[in-house]
Motif scaffolding. Sequence first.
Motif, PDB file in Angstrom:
ATOM      1  N   MET A   1     -74.623  54.310   8.950  1.00  0.00           N
ATOM      2  CA  MET A   1     -73.493  54.865   9.996  1.00  0.00           C
ATOM      3  C   MET A   1     -72.089  55.593   9.221  1.00  0.00           C
ATOM      4  O   MET A   1     -72.133  55.161   7.835  1.00  0.00           O
ATOM      5  N   ILE A   2     -71.952  56.232   8.964  1.00  0.00           N
ATOM      6  CA  ILE A   2     -70.945  57.802   8.803  1.00  0.00           C
ATOM      7  C   ILE A   2     -68.849  57.427   9.050  1.00  0.00           C
ATOM      8  O   ILE A   2     -69.329  57.549  10.032  1.00  0.00           O
ATOM      9  N   GLU A   3     -68.236  57.113   8.092  1.00  0.00           N
ATOM     10  CA  GLU A   3     -67.319  57.056   7.829  1.00  0.00           C
ATOM     11  C   GLU A   3     -66.479  57.790   7.383  1.00  0.00           C
ATOM     12  O   GLU A   3     -66.669  58.905   6.199  1.00  0.00           O
ATOM     13  N   LEU A   4     -65.356  57.938   8.102  1.00  0.00           N
ATOM     14  CA  LEU A   4     -64.294  58.927   7.243  1.00  0.00           C
ATOM     15  C   LEU A   4     -63.861  58.027   5.721  1.00  0.00           C
ATOM     16  O   LEU A   4     -63.646  56.953   5.654  1.00  0.00           O
ATOM     17  N   ILE A   5     -64.023  59.044   4.981  1.00  0.00           N
ATOM     18  CA  ILE A   5     -63.353  58.476   3.465  1.00  0.00           C
ATOM     19  C   ILE A   5     -62.118  59.148   2.261  1.00  0.00           C
ATOM     20  O   ILE A   5     -61.481  58.875   1.777  1.00  0.00           O
ATOM     21  N   ARG A   6     -61.441  60.043   3.413  1.00  0.00           N
ATOM     22  CA  ARG A   6     -60.245  60.731   2.919  1.00  0.00           C
ATOM     23  C   ARG A   6     -60.038  61.780   4.856  1.00  0.00           C
ATOM     24  O   ARG A   6     -60.854  62.632   5.382  1.00  0.00           O
ATOM     25  N   ILE A   7     -58.175  61.877   4.867  1.00  0.00           N
ATOM     26  CA  ILE A   7     -57.801  62.679   5.903  1.00  0.00           C
ATOM     27  C   ILE A   7     -56.604  63.750   5.106  1.00  0.00           C
ATOM     28  O   ILE A   7     -56.454  62.673   4.380  1.00  0.00           O
ATOM     29  N   GLU A   8     -56.361  64.162   5.705  1.00  0.00           N
ATOM     30  CA  GLU A   8     -55.077  65.157   5.007  1.00  0.00           C
ATOM     31  C   GLU A   8     -55.453  66.298   6.101  1.00  0.00           C
ATOM     32  O   GLU A   8     -55.780  66.810   7.067  1.00  0.00           O
ATOM     33  N   VAL A   9     -53.771  66.570   6.497  1.00  0.00           N
ATOM     34  CA  VAL A   9     -53.319  67.007   7.427  1.00  0.00           C
ATOM     35  C   VAL A   9     -53.208  68.604   7.147  1.00  0.00           C
ATOM     36  O   VAL A   9     -52.556  68.894   5.430  1.00  0.00           O
ATOM     37  N   ALA A  10     -54.010  69.332   7.915  1.00  0.00           N
ATOM     38  CA  ALA A  10     -53.439  70.737   6.952  1.00  0.00           C
ATOM     39  C   ALA A  10     -52.517  71.733   8.328  1.00  0.00           C
ATOM     40  O   ALA A  10     -53.143  72.725   8.405  1.00  0.00           O
ATOM     41  N   GLY A  11     -52.279  70.817   9.724  1.00  0.00           N
ATOM     42  CA  GLY A  11     -51.379  71.863  10.455  1.00  0.00           C
ATOM     43  C   GLY A  11     -51.388  71.044  11.735  1.00  0.00           C
ATOM     44  O   GLY A  11     -51.343  69.676  11.279  1.00  0.00           O
ATOM     45  N   ASP A  12     -50.530  71.009  12.819  1.00  0.00           N
ATOM     46  CA  ASP A  12     -49.963  70.688  13.766  1.00  0.00           C
ATOM     47  C   ASP A  12     -50.722  69.806  14.090  1.00  0.00           C
ATOM     48  O   ASP A  12     -50.195  68.514  14.704  1.00  0.00           O
ATOM     49  N   ARG A  13     -51.959  70.278  14.317  1.00  0.00           N
ATOM     50  CA  ARG A  13     -52.447  69.503  14.845  1.00  0.00           C
ATOM     51  C   ARG A  13     -54.289  70.098  14.008  1.00  0.00           C
ATOM     52  O   ARG A  13     -55.047  69.475  15.668  1.00  0.00           O
ATOM     53  N   THR A  14     -54.750  69.661  13.348  1.00  0.00           N
ATOM     54  CA  THR A  14     -55.590  69.967  12.797  1.00  0.00           C
ATOM     55  C   THR A  14     -55.206  68.796  11.529  1.00  0.00           C
ATOM     56  O   THR A  14     -54.357  68.845  10.729  1.00  0.00           O
ATOM     57  N   LEU A  15     -56.824  68.659  11.277  1.00  0.00           N
ATOM     58  CA  LEU A  15     -56.865  67.675  10.390  1.00  0.00           C
ATOM     59  C   LEU A  15     -58.089  67.938   9.094  1.00  0.00           C
ATOM     60  O   LEU A  15     -59.036  68.417   9.485  1.00  0.00           O
ATOM     61  N   ASP A  16     -57.566  67.926   7.467  1.00  0.00           N
ATOM     62  CA  ASP A  16     -59.435  68.139   6.971  1.00  0.00           C
ATOM     63  C   ASP A  16     -59.610  66.919   6.302  1.00  0.00           C
ATOM     64  O   ASP A  16     -59.259  65.973   6.012  1.00  0.00           O
ATOM     65  N   LEU A  17     -60.796  66.535   7.203  1.00  0.00           N
ATOM     66  CA  LEU A  17     -61.662  65.112   7.369  1.00  0.00           C
ATOM     67  C   LEU A  17     -63.008  65.880   5.818  1.00  0.00           C
ATOM     68  O   LEU A  17     -63.326  66.912   6.087  1.00  0.00           O
ATOM     69  N   THR A  18     -62.798  64.246   5.444  1.00  0.00           N
ATOM     70  CA  THR A  18     -64.034  63.609   4.365  1.00  0.00           C
ATOM     71  C   THR A  18     -64.684  62.942   4.576  1.00  0.00           C
ATOM     72  O   THR A  18     -64.723  61.246   4.936  1.00  0.00           O
ATOM     73  N   PHE A  19     -66.108  62.845   4.775  1.00  0.00           N
ATOM     74  CA  PHE A  19     -67.066  61.562   5.012  1.00  0.00           C
ATOM     75  C   PHE A  19     -67.964  61.566   4.181  1.00  0.00           C
ATOM     76  O   PHE A  19     -68.371  61.688   2.951  1.00  0.00           O
ATOM     77  N   SER A  20     -68.512  59.458   4.629  1.00  0.00           N
ATOM     78  CA  SER A  20     -68.899  58.748   3.323  1.00  0.00           C
ATOM     79  C   SER A  20     -70.769  59.639   2.999  1.00  0.00           C
ATOM     80  O   SER A  20     -70.524  59.341   2.344  1.00  0.00           O
ATOM     81  N   ASP A  21     -70.817  60.855   3.565  1.00  0.00           N
ATOM     82  CA  ASP A  21     -72.096  61.405   3.264  1.00  0.00           C
ATOM     83  C   ASP A  21     -71.562  62.502   2.026  1.00  0.00           C
ATOM     84  O   ASP A  21     -72.378  63.602   1.769  1.00  0.00           O
ATOM     85  N   GLY A  22     -70.539  63.072   2.125  1.00  0.00           N
ATOM     86  CA  GLY A  22     -70.335  64.178   1.225  1.00  0.00           C
ATOM     87  C   GLY A  22     -69.693  65.333   1.916  1.00  0.00           C
ATOM     88  O   GLY A  22     -69.179  66.087   1.744  1.00  0.00           O
ATOM     89  N   ALA A  23     -69.835  65.405   3.040  1.00  0.00           N
ATOM     90  CA  ALA A  23     -69.340  66.074   4.336  1.00  0.00           C
ATOM     91  C   ALA A  23     -68.420  66.510   4.344  1.00  0.00           C
ATOM     92  O   ALA A  23     -67.504  65.525   4.214  1.00  0.00           O
ATOM     93  N   THR A  24     -67.298  68.133   4.500  1.00  0.00           N
ATOM     94  CA  THR A  24     -66.102  68.434   4.979  1.00  0.00           C
ATOM     95  C   THR A  24     -66.427  68.945   6.538  1.00  0.00           C
ATOM     96  O   THR A  24     -66.744  69.613   6.623  1.00  0.00           O
TER      97      THR A  24
END
Length: 87
Positions: free
Chosen positions: A1-24
């Motif tokens: 199962m893939i999980e989030l390992i990092r989130i970062e606010v990128a705008g008023d309604r957007t987030l940059d997400l990093t997943f446990s499989d290395g994808a962003t």
Amino acid sequence: MIELIRIEVAGDRTLDLTFSDGATGRWSADAVIARDTVLTRPLRNPEYFARAFMEAGALAWPNGLEFSGNALHAKLAEAGALSRKAA
């Protein structure tokens, strides 16, 4: 199962997400906000949106709204919006 390992606010309604499989990917909440439900309405406020946090590998907000890392990964993959850093 893939999980989030990092989130970062990128705008008023957007987030940059990093997943446990290395994808962003950059996730936009516009479609979620458009649902106009009791749980999604607070996300219209950029200050509230920025209160996003991770809980057990999922994306969450203080009002109980949650999205699994697996579901977010699948949605971004379907849209061709995932990338991986070169090793």
